[in-house]
Design an enzyme around this catalytic site. Structure first.
Site, mmCIF file in Angstrom:
data_model
loop_
_atom_site.group_PDB
_atom_site.id
_atom_site.type_symbol
_atom_site.label_atom_id
_atom_site.label_comp_id
_atom_site.label_asym_id
_atom_site.label_seq_id
_atom_site.Cartn_x
_atom_site.Cartn_y
_atom_site.Cartn_z
ATOM 1 N N THR A 25 0.860 -1.177 0.000
ATOM 2 C CA THR A 25 0.000 0.000 0.000
ATOM 3 C C THR A 25 0.894 1.224 0.000
ATOM 4 O O THR A 25 1.978 1.194 0.605
ATOM 5 C CB THR A 25 -0.918 0.034 1.233
ATOM 6 O OG1 THR A 25 -1.426 1.356 1.435
ATOM 7 C CG2 THR A 25 -0.183 -0.389 2.487
ATOM 8 N N CYS A 60 -1.348 4.934 -5.974
ATOM 9 C CA CYS A 60 -2.144 4.067 -5.112
ATOM 10 C C CYS A 60 -2.094 2.699 -5.762
ATOM 11 O O CYS A 60 -2.156 2.587 -6.998
ATOM 12 C CB CYS A 60 -3.583 4.562 -4.988
ATOM 13 S SG CYS A 60 -4.588 3.568 -3.880
#
Length: 227
Positions: A83, A194
């Site tokens: 992440t 992302c």
């Protein structure tokens, strides 16, 4: 081959993408039936996101650092946090273990700087775009990071959380991302910052080079594993 410890689940969609990329890259390099040696601890993203929204970053750091320690104890030779946003607590994870932590911003910034670019746009969660922990890491490599305006940041982030984290990929959202990139003036490239974003857009969607953080992170992890 070294073993990679993945801290995943944020979201499960991006973690599945990581797993596929790691195995595809190992197979490409070694051939035959080779696949990556991987250990995975996958968290409940709802719990992590709730602590983030409450501003309880100590709880987030404690949970993810604990995952790192368990992966190290299980035999991981390096950690991969799957992440971008949760790299906000990267230092706490690094401090909790004795094995290398492969930082996603470093792998991407090295790719941007290696391409000779100094000014790039960023598509990511609103938190990642608006805080300094991520863009300052790029600044240390001589790379200026430009973010969309406030309205565009909200829409980019909404699509991540409401669609991509649920494995929903819509043509309308792809078109919006293209428009957002077009409104970031003077950028020489775009960071897909992302881990789900590269499931929506890629090199064919915008007129400048793209830097997919998940792919670049996975490539660096495989480089380490096979070194």
């Amino acid at each position: 081959m070294r073993t990679l410890g993945l801290i995943g689940g944020m979201s499960w969609v991006s973690t599945a993408h990581y797993y596929r990329l790691l195995n595809e890259l190992v197979a490409q390099r070694l051939g035959g039936l080779h696949s990556a040696r991987v250990l995975l601890e996958s968290v409940d993203f709802a719990e992590i996101e709730a602590r983030k929204l409450d501003g309880d970053w100590d709880a987030v750091a404690h949970r993810l650092a604990g995952a790192g320690r368990r992966l190290e104890a299980a035999g991981a030779d390096a950690l991969v946090l799957c992440t971008n946003t949760m790299h906000y607590v990267a230092a706490a994870i690094e401090d909790a273990v004795d094995i290398p932590f492969l930082h996603i911003a470093d792998t991407t910034a090295q790719a941007v700087a290696g391409a000779g670019l100094s000014r790039v746009g960023l598509l990511a969660t609103a938190f990642t775009m608006e805080q300094t922990f991520y863009v300052s890491r790029f600044a240390s490599y001589g790379v200026e990071v430009v973010t969309p305006d406030a309205d565009d940041r909200r829409e980019v982030s909404r699509i991540i959380y409401d669609e991509l984290c649920h494995n929903v990929v819509r043509d309308e959202s792809r078109a919006l991302y293209r428009d957002v990139v077009g409104r970031m003036e003077g950028v020489q490239g775009v960071i897909l910052g992302c881990t789900e974003v590269e499931l929506l857009i890629g090199a064919d969607d915008v007129p400048v080079p793209v830097f997919p953080t998940t792919l670049l992170h996975a490539q660096a992890a495989v480089d380490f594993a096979l070194a």
